[in-house]
Scaffold this motif. Structure first.
Motif, mmCIF file in Angstrom:
data_model
loop_
_atom_site.group_PDB
_atom_site.id
_atom_site.type_symbol
_atom_site.label_atom_id
_atom_site.label_comp_id
_atom_site.label_asym_id
_atom_site.label_seq_id
_atom_site.Cartn_x
_atom_site.Cartn_y
_atom_site.Cartn_z
ATOM 1 N N LEU A 10 2.558 -41.502 7.149
ATOM 2 C CA LEU A 10 1.816 -40.411 7.768
ATOM 3 C C LEU A 10 0.312 -41.084 8.276
ATOM 4 C CD1 LEU A 10 1.444 -37.369 8.840
ATOM 5 C CD2 LEU A 10 0.821 -36.820 6.663
ATOM 6 N N TYR A 11 0.039 -41.073 9.240
ATOM 7 C CA TYR A 11 -1.385 -41.167 9.465
ATOM 8 C C TYR A 11 -2.175 -39.799 9.456
ATOM 9 C CZ TYR A 11 -1.440 -46.166 10.799
ATOM 10 O OH TYR A 11 -1.204 -47.315 10.720
ATOM 11 N N LEU A 12 -3.260 -39.520 8.708
ATOM 12 C CA LEU A 12 -4.018 -38.443 8.718
ATOM 13 C C LEU A 12 -5.144 -38.721 9.323
ATOM 14 C CD1 LEU A 12 -4.536 -35.306 8.079
ATOM 15 C CD2 LEU A 12 -4.765 -36.080 5.778
ATOM 16 N N VAL A 13 -5.649 -37.998 10.615
ATOM 17 C CA VAL A 13 -6.884 -38.321 11.349
ATOM 18 C C VAL A 13 -7.724 -36.909 10.850
ATOM 19 C CG1 VAL A 13 -8.118 -38.324 13.397
ATOM 20 C CG2 VAL A 13 -5.722 -39.293 13.192
ATOM 21 N N VAL A 14 -8.777 -37.142 10.192
ATOM 22 C CA VAL A 14 -9.808 -36.234 9.649
ATOM 23 C C VAL A 14 -11.004 -36.038 10.633
ATOM 24 C CG1 VAL A 14 -10.968 -35.274 7.634
ATOM 25 C CG2 VAL A 14 -8.658 -36.530 7.348
ATOM 26 N N PHE A 66 -13.673 -49.619 13.611
ATOM 27 C CA PHE A 66 -12.564 -50.689 14.355
ATOM 28 C C PHE A 66 -12.589 -51.928 13.273
ATOM 29 C CE2 PHE A 66 -13.627 -48.054 17.963
ATOM 30 C CZ PHE A 66 -12.497 -47.665 18.524
ATOM 31 N N ARG A 67 -11.563 -52.616 13.548
ATOM 32 C CA ARG A 67 -11.362 -53.965 12.615
ATOM 33 C C ARG A 67 -11.835 -54.823 13.802
ATOM 34 N NH1 ARG A 67 -6.278 -56.032 13.826
ATOM 35 N NH2 ARG A 67 -4.819 -54.686 14.537
ATOM 36 N N ARG A 68 -12.180 -56.145 13.098
ATOM 37 C CA ARG A 68 -12.340 -57.256 14.088
ATOM 38 C C ARG A 68 -10.877 -57.612 14.789
ATOM 39 N NH1 ARG A 68 -16.256 -59.667 10.167
ATOM 40 N NH2 ARG A 68 -14.348 -60.417 9.261
ATOM 41 N N GLY A 105 -9.109 -43.787 19.034
ATOM 42 C CA GLY A 105 -8.209 -44.916 19.377
ATOM 43 C C GLY A 105 -7.023 -44.938 18.819
ATOM 44 N N ILE A 106 -6.937 -44.356 17.431
ATOM 45 C CA ILE A 106 -5.560 -44.110 16.964
ATOM 46 C C ILE A 106 -4.605 -43.191 17.484
ATOM 47 C CG2 ILE A 106 -4.291 -43.424 14.829
ATOM 48 C CD1 ILE A 106 -5.269 -46.173 14.370
ATOM 49 N N LEU A 107 -5.375 -41.920 17.840
ATOM 50 C CA LEU A 107 -4.814 -40.850 18.442
ATOM 51 C C LEU A 107 -4.269 -41.313 19.965
ATOM 52 C CD1 LEU A 107 -6.992 -38.022 17.403
ATOM 53 C CD2 LEU A 107 -4.813 -38.581 16.550
#
Length: 181
Positions: A10-14, A66-68, A105-107
């Motif tokens: 589960l990705y939990l976007v807070v 963000f990651r590189r 971005g994830i959403l």
């Protein structure tokens, strides 16, 4: 040789709203239910939560940047996404496709992947009356996002905890296979 079933992720976007300060309660509830929970926080929410404690609780770093391109993603792939608390700002930006932070971005990617997504808005009624809000909720609903009613997790009185079990129950509902008819 038997293999154990793989735990769902589960990705939990807070987002930055009052329930974010007790997000560890929802994480525990979902982990007790068998989920691997990975937290992605909006930039402001990342300053409201204890990222170190949540990383210890989940076993994964709290992502907020963000990651590189050459960095390996430290999180496993998601099976479902919950946005809780989902703010007025995040819902409106998400509906317009803005990806100016990692959470958005994830959403946006989750929509493109067709993942089950549950959003639990936490916004003042004066904000939810804004004409853009209703249109954006409708747009996201049409794209497959399931919404709880606004402030569904608000306790009945200030001395009670947030009603995280309502989000858990709503997620179970959207993940339940349809009954053949």
């Amino acid at each position: 040789m038997s293999t154990s079933p793989v735990q769902p992720v589960l990705y939990l976007v807070v987002c930055a709203a009052p329930p974010a300060r007790q997000i560890d309660e929802f994480i525990k509830l979902m982990m007790d239910d068998g989920w691997i929970v990975c937290v992605i926080a909006t930039p402001t929410a990342a300053t409201w939560i204890d990222r170190k404690i949540i990383a210890e609780q989940t076993g994964y770093p709290v992502r907020c940047e963000f990651r590189r391109p050459d960095d390996v993603d430290p999180l496993p792939k998601a099976d479902a996404v919950v946005v809780a608390p989902a703010t007025f700002n995040t819902i409106n930006k998400w509906a317009t496709g803005i990806s100016d932070n990692l959470a958005l971005g994830i959403l946006n990617e989750a929509l493109g992947l067709g993942l089950p997504i549950l959003a639990s808005p936490y916004a003042k009624s004066t904000l939810t009356q804004h004409p853009a809000y209703a249109r954006h909720v409708e747009l996201l609903t049409g794209a497959g996002v399931t919404f709880t009613h606004s402030e569904a997790i608000r306790p009945h009185t200030n001395d009670q905890p947030f009603l995280w079990h309502l989000i858990q129950r709503a997620l179970e509902e959207i993940l339940r296979p349809p009954v053949p008819g």
